[in-house]
Design a protein around this motif. Structure first.
Motif, mmCIF file in Angstrom:
data_model
loop_
_atom_site.group_PDB
_atom_site.id
_atom_site.type_symbol
_atom_site.label_atom_id
_atom_site.label_comp_id
_atom_site.label_asym_id
_atom_site.label_seq_id
_atom_site.Cartn_x
_atom_site.Cartn_y
_atom_site.Cartn_z
ATOM 1 N N VAL A 125 2.369 -9.883 1.942
ATOM 2 C CA VAL A 125 2.047 -8.460 2.058
ATOM 3 C C VAL A 125 3.183 -7.743 2.765
ATOM 4 O O VAL A 125 3.922 -8.338 3.539
ATOM 5 N N SER A 126 3.295 -6.458 2.488
ATOM 6 C CA SER A 126 4.307 -5.640 3.156
ATOM 7 C C SER A 126 3.835 -5.288 4.568
ATOM 8 O O SER A 126 2.655 -5.414 4.898
ATOM 9 N N LYS A 127 4.767 -4.831 5.373
ATOM 10 C CA LYS A 127 4.437 -4.417 6.741
ATOM 11 C C LYS A 127 3.430 -3.269 6.715
ATOM 12 O O LYS A 127 2.494 -3.251 7.512
ATOM 13 N N ASP A 128 3.602 -2.333 5.792
ATOM 14 C CA ASP A 128 2.667 -1.205 5.682
ATOM 15 C C ASP A 128 1.245 -1.694 5.413
ATOM 16 O O ASP A 128 0.290 -1.201 6.002
ATOM 17 N N MET B 74 7.230 -8.177 -3.183
ATOM 18 C CA MET B 74 6.417 -9.068 -2.344
ATOM 19 C C MET B 74 5.984 -10.295 -3.151
ATOM 20 O O MET B 74 6.022 -11.414 -2.664
ATOM 21 N N GLU B 75 5.608 -10.071 -4.401
ATOM 22 C CA GLU B 75 5.217 -11.198 -5.262
ATOM 23 C C GLU B 75 6.397 -12.116 -5.526
ATOM 24 O O GLU B 75 6.278 -13.342 -5.482
ATOM 25 N N VAL C 149 0.853 -1.178 0.000
ATOM 26 C CA VAL C 149 0.000 0.000 0.000
ATOM 27 C C VAL C 149 0.896 1.237 0.000
ATOM 28 O O VAL C 149 1.937 1.254 0.649
ATOM 29 N N GLY C 150 0.508 2.236 -0.782
ATOM 30 C CA GLY C 150 1.298 3.462 -0.817
ATOM 31 C C GLY C 150 0.985 4.287 -2.048
ATOM 32 O O GLY C 150 0.145 3.925 -2.877
ATOM 33 N N SER D 188 10.277 -11.971 8.015
ATOM 34 C CA SER D 188 10.916 -10.870 7.303
ATOM 35 C C SER D 188 11.736 -11.423 6.146
ATOM 36 O O SER D 188 12.357 -12.478 6.257
ATOM 37 N N VAL D 189 11.693 -10.716 5.038
ATOM 38 C CA VAL D 189 12.501 -11.078 3.891
ATOM 39 C C VAL D 189 13.259 -9.846 3.450
ATOM 40 O O VAL D 189 12.795 -8.723 3.628
#
Length: 140
Positions: free
Chosen positions: A114-117, A103-104, A75-76, A134-135
């Protein structure tokens, strides 16, 4: 169905977005858009898990492989524009697009990363979260 807009297909990647043309100034709308994107991703995984692909070689009778996809969501803010004069194309740019792609790329088959955001925005609206991991993603 989920009010998610397909933007483009690049190779085998399907790029879509929510809230491009909506008033996303308030937190509730952004969260709602994120939940809709997640619902679409979950539906895509479900449909592909049921898509049967026949074996190329001699298969055992009645056996099929299933289609598998990987999904990445972030998201952003993004930048959108139309490129080209002879064949104009609407496209998106920015770190949010790159983060979703990362992420994909780091997702497992038939899974959504999904990202942390994104996770922080959706929060407890989704109850099926797996354990956090975490990656490291290149160039981010």
């Amino acid at each position: 169905v989920h009010n998610v807009m397909k933007l483009e297909t690049i190779g085998d990647a399907y790029i879509c977005a929510t809230n491009l043309f909506e008033d996303d100034a308030c937190y509730k709308n952004a969260r709602n858009a994120a939940i809709r994107a997640l619902a679409m991703a979950k539906d895509m995984i479900l449909v592909t898990r049921n898509a049967q692909i026949p074996y190329k070689n001699v298969p055992p009778i009645g056996s099929y492989e299933t289609l598998q996809i990987r999904v990445g969501i972030h998201v952003g803010d993004i930048t959108c524009g139309v490129l080209g004069q002879r064949l104009p194309k609407f496209t998106t740019f920015g770190t949010s697009v790159n983060m979703a792609a990362r992420m994909e790329q780091t997702s497992q088959a038939s899974m959504i990363r999904v990202s942390k955001d994104f996770h922080d925005l959706v929060g407890d609206a989704e109850t099926g979260w797996m354990e956090k991991s975490s990656v490291s993603v290149k160039n981010m």
